[in-house]
Design a protein around this motif. Structure first.
Motif, PDB file in Angstrom:
ATOM      1  N   ASP A   1       0.587  22.263  -4.506  1.00 40.54           N
ATOM      2  CA  ASP A   1       1.528  22.485  -3.481  1.00 40.54           C
ATOM      3  C   ASP A   1       0.962  22.404  -2.180  1.00 40.54           C
ATOM      4  OD1 ASP A   1       4.294  22.764  -2.432  1.00 40.54           O
ATOM      5  OD2 ASP A   1       3.944  24.913  -2.284  1.00 40.54           O
ATOM      6  N   VAL A   2       0.323  21.396  -1.877  1.00 36.95           N
ATOM      7  CA  VAL A   2      -0.209  20.825  -0.512  1.00 36.95           C
ATOM      8  C   VAL A   2       0.607  20.466   0.327  1.00 36.95           C
ATOM      9  CG1 VAL A   2      -2.761  20.386  -1.544  1.00 36.95           C
ATOM     10  CG2 VAL A   2      -1.274  18.706  -1.166  1.00 36.95           C
ATOM     11  N   SER A   3       0.571  20.498   1.599  1.00 38.30           N
ATOM     12  CA  SER A   3       1.777  20.188   2.559  1.00 38.30           C
ATOM     13  C   SER A   3       1.405  18.443   2.981  1.00 38.30           C
ATOM     14  CB  SER A   3       1.542  20.933   3.624  1.00 38.30           C
ATOM     15  OG  SER A   3       1.916  22.062   3.544  1.00 38.30           O
ATOM     16  N   GLY A   4       0.345  18.092   2.921  1.00 38.68           N
ATOM     17  CA  GLY A   4       0.142  16.775   3.172  1.00 38.68           C
ATOM     18  C   GLY A   4      -1.278  16.358   2.948  1.00 38.68           C
ATOM     19  N   ILE A   5      -1.427  14.829   2.715  1.00 42.05           N
ATOM     20  CA  ILE A   5      -2.726  14.539   2.244  1.00 42.05           C
ATOM     21  C   ILE A   5      -3.197  13.119   3.218  1.00 42.05           C
ATOM     22  CG2 ILE A   5      -3.935  13.141   0.637  1.00 42.05           C
ATOM     23  CD1 ILE A   5      -1.848  14.286  -1.338  1.00 42.05           C
ATOM     24  N   GLY A   6      -4.246  13.247   3.746  1.00 40.84           N
ATOM     25  CA  GLY A   6      -4.813  12.237   4.636  1.00 40.84           C
ATOM     26  C   GLY A   6      -5.949  11.411   4.014  1.00 40.84           C
ATOM     27  N   VAL A   7      -5.968  10.239   3.854  1.00 41.47           N
ATOM     28  CA  VAL A   7      -6.769   9.485   3.347  1.00 41.47           C
ATOM     29  C   VAL A   7      -7.589   8.383   4.256  1.00 41.47           C
ATOM     30  CG1 VAL A   7      -7.242   7.747   1.590  1.00 41.47           C
ATOM     31  CG2 VAL A   7      -5.497   9.712   1.097  1.00 41.47           C
ATOM     32  N   VAL A   8      -8.974   8.302   4.323  1.00 41.51           N
ATOM     33  CA  VAL A   8      -9.580   7.158   4.731  1.00 41.51           C
ATOM     34  C   VAL A   8      -9.784   6.103   3.770  1.00 41.51           C
ATOM     35  CG1 VAL A   8     -11.680   6.309   5.802  1.00 41.51           C
ATOM     36  CG2 VAL A   8     -10.769   8.403   6.567  1.00 41.51           C
ATOM     37  N   GLY A   9      -9.268   5.003   3.796  1.00 42.60           N
ATOM     38  CA  GLY A   9      -9.431   4.135   2.849  1.00 42.60           C
ATOM     39  C   GLY A   9      -8.223   3.149   2.576  1.00 42.60           C
ATOM     40  N   GLU A  10      -8.440   2.159   1.550  1.00 46.29           N
ATOM     41  CA  GLU A  10      -7.153   1.425   1.129  1.00 46.29           C
ATOM     42  C   GLU A  10      -6.114   2.242   0.411  1.00 46.29           C
ATOM     43  OE1 GLU A  10      -4.456  -1.499   1.565  1.00 46.29           O
ATOM     44  OE2 GLU A  10      -6.362  -1.462   2.408  1.00 46.29           O
ATOM     45  N   ILE A  11      -5.036   2.403   0.471  1.00 47.04           N
ATOM     46  CA  ILE A  11      -4.147   3.140  -0.305  1.00 47.04           C
ATOM     47  C   ILE A  11      -3.206   2.266  -1.301  1.00 47.04           C
ATOM     48  CG2 ILE A  11      -2.404   5.083  -0.538  1.00 47.04           C
ATOM     49  CD1 ILE A  11      -3.333   5.860   2.183  1.00 47.04           C
ATOM     50  N   GLY A  12      -3.234   2.264  -2.553  1.00 46.61           N
ATOM     51  CA  GLY A  12      -2.484   1.300  -3.375  1.00 46.61           C
ATOM     52  C   GLY A  12      -1.056   1.572  -3.521  1.00 46.61           C
ATOM     53  N   ALA A  13      -0.320   1.049  -4.087  1.00 48.96           N
ATOM     54  CA  ALA A  13       1.120   1.080  -4.195  1.00 48.96           C
ATOM     55  C   ALA A  13       1.410   2.342  -5.360  1.00 48.96           C
ATOM     56  CB  ALA A  13       1.657  -0.384  -4.903  1.00 48.96           C
ATOM     57  N   GLN A  14       0.500   2.473  -6.222  1.00 46.83           N
ATOM     58  CA  GLN A  14       0.709   3.455  -7.174  1.00 46.83           C
ATOM     59  C   GLN A  14       0.518   4.994  -6.537  1.00 46.83           C
ATOM     60  OE1 GLN A  14      -1.718   3.092 -10.737  1.00 46.83           O
ATOM     61  NE2 GLN A  14      -0.748   4.802 -11.881  1.00 46.83           N
ATOM     62  N   ALA A  15      -0.482   4.842  -5.625  1.00 41.37           N
ATOM     63  CA  ALA A  15      -0.705   6.178  -5.041  1.00 41.37           C
ATOM     64  C   ALA A  15       0.682   6.434  -4.091  1.00 41.37           C
ATOM     65  CB  ALA A  15      -2.124   5.960  -4.360  1.00 41.37           C
ATOM     66  N   GLN A  16       1.034   5.486  -3.339  1.00 39.44           N
ATOM     67  CA  GLN A  16       2.148   5.482  -2.743  1.00 39.44           C
ATOM     68  C   GLN A  16       3.473   6.030  -3.200  1.00 39.44           C
ATOM     69  OE1 GLN A  16       2.747   2.484   0.120  1.00 39.44           O
ATOM     70  NE2 GLN A  16       0.682   1.780   0.141  1.00 39.44           N
ATOM     71  N   ALA A  17       3.567   5.580  -4.417  1.00 39.25           N
ATOM     72  CA  ALA A  17       4.774   6.057  -5.032  1.00 39.25           C
ATOM     73  C   ALA A  17       4.593   7.216  -5.861  1.00 39.25           C
ATOM     74  CB  ALA A  17       4.873   4.760  -6.399  1.00 39.25           C
ATOM     75  N   MET A  18       3.484   7.677  -6.015  1.00 40.28           N
ATOM     76  CA  MET A  18       3.162   9.252  -6.549  1.00 40.28           C
ATOM     77  C   MET A  18       3.534  10.136  -5.187  1.00 40.28           C
ATOM     78  SD  MET A  18       2.241  10.963  -8.940  1.00 40.28           S
ATOM     79  CE  MET A  18       1.568   9.960 -10.332  1.00 40.28           C
ATOM     80  N   ALA A  19       3.112   9.683  -4.099  1.00 44.63           N
ATOM     81  CA  ALA A  19       3.217  10.516  -3.092  1.00 44.63           C
ATOM     82  C   ALA A  19       4.797  10.879  -2.776  1.00 44.63           C
ATOM     83  CB  ALA A  19       2.434  10.281  -1.882  1.00 44.63           C
ATOM     84  N   GLU A  20       5.479   9.583  -2.757  1.00 40.26           N
ATOM     85  CA  GLU A  20       6.823   9.522  -2.344  1.00 40.26           C
ATOM     86  C   GLU A  20       7.594  10.373  -3.520  1.00 40.26           C
ATOM     87  OE1 GLU A  20       9.769   8.644   0.018  1.00 40.26           O
ATOM     88  OE2 GLU A  20       7.844   7.541   0.339  1.00 40.26           O
ATOM     89  N   GLU A  21       7.315  10.110  -4.746  1.00 36.68           N
ATOM     90  CA  GLU A  21       8.033  10.989  -5.730  1.00 36.68           C
ATOM     91  C   GLU A  21       8.041  12.411  -5.606  1.00 36.68           C
ATOM     92  OE1 GLU A  21       7.846  11.532 -10.602  1.00 36.68           O
ATOM     93  OE2 GLU A  21       6.761   9.824  -9.901  1.00 36.68           O
ATOM     94  N   ALA A  22       6.635  12.719  -5.159  1.00 33.32           N
ATOM     95  CA  ALA A  22       6.288  14.197  -4.790  1.00 33.32           C
ATOM     96  C   ALA A  22       6.932  14.830  -3.694  1.00 33.32           C
ATOM     97  CB  ALA A  22       4.989  14.647  -5.166  1.00 33.32           C
ATOM     98  N   GLY A  23       7.390  13.646  -2.676  1.00 31.37           N
ATOM     99  CA  GLY A  23       7.755  14.344  -1.221  1.00 31.37           C
ATOM    100  C   GLY A  23       6.505  14.730  -0.640  1.00 31.37           C
TER     101      GLY A  23
END
Length: 537
Positions: free
Chosen positions: A83-105
């Protein structure tokens, strides 16, 4: 760890996260409250003491040091379960990671590559503990980060986008004539944007000081909030000043229900200052390119350099070898009114507005334009420039047009044709673009200059249409377009920007008023000739 924070992910983007941070997924979670901040460790446990509500920061390099089997999608899934509120990433973020975050809101933020996570952690922690950077400190920090983007030659669009992400509002950068140079933010993607853009063209709501380009540079006023003539919207506007002259405006657009604060004012002021430097840099680059381009064109057209050398140098300046180009040669009907530089500026302005590619270069007191596209494209540009000259300088220009050419070797001949047509247009004071292939009839008419037969033929051929009335002017314009498009009704309607049925109605009215039968070849020839005579009467 503090509890029950009122600071959201959106607030942190504005108050603490580095400029250039972008939201790549999970937009619907941007209003989640953030309780604390945690940075990924390179040794287990990855995120110690997570209880929920944190913003998790990590670099992909650190994640791989922690475990070469760990993937970003897996980590996002695990963090969402905590139940984190947000995630900040340094580096290339792939489509699968984006889909996972989008699904989790969960907001998934990509941080700039140069981000020092411990510094960001400290800034976020200070903000969450109620000791955020002051507006001036944050403004200065944002300014330095925007300057870094400028140093990297990211361009005005990148600066605008980065500032819009920080302020959480729509950012518009306009030039001195209020033409939008760059836009970023939520309002730019709404159905109301066209109405908003139209409202931004109106200079009247701006303070009088802002409209005086010299005075505003001396006064250096703070940004001011003014209403937009679009229901429910306001505008915080700052002048862009460079070289002791007002060069444009930077605006933050927001809903009337939203507040603006000292940080918004500071960010608008610093953003305008960085935009001024970027605009000055871009202008210097354009001027340098023009000088090089001008030298190349003059040397090539004058036969000083070879076609191969010109091709190499012009390609670097934007010439597209696979494109067809049409030549225009433009100058004022009165000496230096407008000047070559003024005509050049309007050619560039209208080419940009119409989406035409063009190489524009002053040539003595005239201007050469090589326009990407066929004759009709060049004619449209010429007509647009003529309209702007009339509007701005209350003057008229002559335009000569050469044959379209798809090879660079043909440019010299096309240029000479355009110059010849221009001189004929100058001689006859013609205010419509004159193509080289249209000159033959004017050479014939020059033999009859001053003859009463010329005027008599004109009035006898056009009849009532020759009378100077507003309706007749519209019909004459329609006939001229009809002949320029070789009788093609579809292309004529397109040139006139009217529906085909409107054109058919006009053609019927022309026949009723004048009795002209344009299906008769002899009549068509006579009418076409009369329209040419009209230009020189």
């Amino acid at each position: 760890m503090p509890g029950h924070s009122s600071i959201t992910v959106t607030d942190l983007l504005r108050l603490a996260l580095p400029v250039g941070t972008t939201i790549v997924a999970g937009h619907r979670g941007m209003h989640r409250p953030v309780e604390w901040v945690s940075v990924l460790n390179t040794r287990p446990p990855a995120f110690p003491d997570l209880v929920g509500g944190e913003i998790a920061l990590l670099s992909l390099d650190a994640m791989h040091l922690l475990s070469d089997k760990l993937t970003l999608p897996t980590l996002i899934r695990d963090l969402s379960e905590m139940d984190v509120s947000g995630i900040g990433v340094v580096g290339e973020i792939g489509a699968q990671a984006q889909a996972m975050a989008e699904e989790a809101g969960i907001p998934l933020l990509r941080l700039p590559e140069t981000t020092m996570l411990r510094n960001v952690e400290r800034q976020i922690a200070q903000t969450l503990m109620g000791s955020p950077a002051s507006p001036e400190e944050r403004g200065q920090e944002v300014r330095e980060q925007l300057l870094q983007l400028s140093t990297e030659n990211r361009g005005l669009a990148a600066l605008t986008s980065a500032l819009a992400d920080v302020v959480g509002k729509t950012v518009v950068v306009q030039d001195k004539r209020l033409h939008p140079l760059s836009v970023a933010g939520p309002l730019a993607h709404t159905p109301s944007w066209t109405a908003i853009e139209d409202a931004l063209y109106d200079a009247n709501p701006l303070p009088a000081l802002f409209r005086d380009r010299m005075e505003v540079a001396q006064a250096s006023p703070d940004p001011v909030a003014i209403p937009l003539p679009v229901p429910g919207l306001r505008r915080l506007v700052a002048p862009i000043v460079a070289g002791k002259m007002g060069r444009g405006f930077l605006s933050l657009l927001f809903d009337e229900s939203q507040n603006y604060d000292a940080l918004d004012v500071t960010l608008a002021r610093h953003g305008a200052a960085v935009c001024a430097l970027e605009m000055a840099k871009e202008k210097a680059i354009r001027e340098a390119q023009k000088r090089v381009q001008g030298n190349v064109l003059e040397q090539f057209l004058g036969g000083i350099i070879s076609e191969n050398e010109a091709l190499l140098r012009l390609t670097r300046l934007g010439y597209q070898p696979e494109q067809e180009y049409t030549t225009l040669y433009i100058g004022g009907l009165r000496e230096n009114i407008p000047s070559a530089r003024q005509i050049e500026a309007l050619c560039n302005e209208q080419a940009s507005a119409l989406g035409f590619g063009a190489l524009v270069q002053p040539y003595g007191s005239e201007v050469i334009v090589f326009v990407e596209g066929e004759e009709s494209v060049a004619r449209d540009l010429a007509l647009a420039v003529q309209g702007r000259v009339s509007e701005r300088y209350h003057a008229e220009i002559a335009v000569g047009m050469g044959q379209p050419s798809s090879e660079l070797r043909a440019w010299r001949e096309s240029f000479q044709q355009a110059v010849a047509a221009y001189r004929t247009a100058q001689q006859w004071r013609l205010t419509a673009p004159l193509a080289f292939w249209e000159m033959g009839v004017y050479r014939l008419l020059s033999l009859l200059a001053g003859s009463p037969e010329l005027r008599k033929f004109y009035y006898e051929t056009l009849g009532e249409l020759a009378e100077n009335t507003a309706h007749n002017q519209e019909f004459i314009t329609t006939l001229e377009a009809f002949f320029e498009e070789h009788g093609n009704l579809t292309r004529t309607a397109k040139r006139l920007h009217v529906h085909r049925n409107t054109l058919l109605y006009r053609m019927d009215r022309i026949k009723e008023i004048s009795g002209l039968d344009l299906d008769n070849p002899e009549t068509r020839l006579a009418v076409h000739l009369a329209l040419r005579i009209r230009r020189i009467l």
